[in-house]
Design an enzyme around this catalytic site. Structure first.
Site, short mmCIF file in Angstrom:
data_model
loop_
_atom_site.label_atom_id
_atom_site.label_comp_id
_atom_site.label_asym_id
_atom_site.label_seq_id
_atom_site.Cartn_x
_atom_site.Cartn_y
_atom_site.Cartn_z
N PHE A 162 -7.70 10.15 -4.84
CA PHE A 162 -7.49 9.53 -3.63
C PHE A 162 -8.55 10.91 -2.78
O PHE A 162 -8.89 10.52 -1.54
CB PHE A 162 -6.27 9.39 -2.98
N HIS A 169 -0.31 -0.66 -2.95
CA HIS A 169 -1.34 0.36 -2.85
C HIS A 169 -2.21 0.31 -1.48
O HIS A 169 -2.09 -0.83 -0.82
CB HIS A 169 -2.45 0.01 -4.16
#
Length: 224
Positions: free
Chosen positions: A79, A188
């Site tokens: 990320f 998500h």
């Protein structure tokens, strides 16, 4: 095989590096590089998540699926993007949830090294990807390796928080001993799914409450 990875990880994962599947990963990466294929992240950053968060320091595991496949983004932390690069959409949503949960104001920059230094293992299930080709290395053996990483943490550490976002990450729950670790699941943070249960999950405050309850220093989730 001499794998350049942080010493404590090298010790606990030694058996994995000797396995045929791991030799296959190395051979595939070498062959693709020899054929002029661009691979992200750069070789020196493939094990950056491990280098930034030694095994004995792991408090939280955030599991991603695949490195960013566009130039200048991936640097080995799930990320996260390299310094100076604006936060991608999923990370923007992570920051939005972080602000709603903890009051920490979002930032435009997307480098999460500060989390990693405090014990947040930002682990992608695949550690490499071909440029502009998402999931291109998902079947070369990396999932076997990172499954072993998750299980090793579960078996050899205590009271770790696992944040599993999205159906793929949730599928790893069977590798984790839920009697001694905290497993937090949510949708998500992608713009396609964040409104289906990521927003409002409050994983950051829940993780810190768990850490405090087991005598550990909580994570300072702010980004500098």
């Amino acid at each position: 095989m001499d794998v350049k990875i942080e010493a404590t990880w090298k010790a606990v994962l030694e058996d994995e590096f000797a396995q045929p599947y791991f030799h296959q990963i190395v051979d595939i990466l070498k062959a693709e590089k020899a054929n002029g294929i661009t691979i992200y992240p750069a070789g020196a950053h493939i094990f950056q998540a491990f280098d930034a968060t030694p095994f004995q320091n792991v408090k939280v595991v955030i599991l991603g699926q695949d490195p960013y496949h566009n130039p200048g983004q991936a640097h080995g932390l799930a990320f996260s993007v390299q310094s100076g690069v604006a936060a991608p959409p999923s990370l923007v949503n992570i920051y939005k949830e972080l602000e709603a949960d903890t009051g920490i104001e979002p930032t435009r920059q997307g480098n999460l090294n500060r989390w990693a230094a405090q014990g947040v293992l930002l682990l992608n299930a695949s550690l490499t990807v071909r440029a502009n080709s998402p999931m291109s290395h998902s079947k070369i053996g990396w999932h076997t390796f990172t499954d072993a990483v998750i299980k090793t943490i579960s078996d050899q550490r205590d009271h770790v928080v696992f944040m599993l976002w999205g159906s793929f990450a949730k599928s790893k729950q069977s590798l984790i001993n839920s009697s001694k670790h905290l497993i937090l699941t949510a949708a998500h943070p992608s713009p396609l799914s964040a409104h289906n249960g990521f927003f409002g999950c409050r994983h950051f405050s829940k993780a810190n409450a768990w850490l405090r309850s087991h005598g550990m220093t909580p994570i300072d989730w702010s980004i500098e």
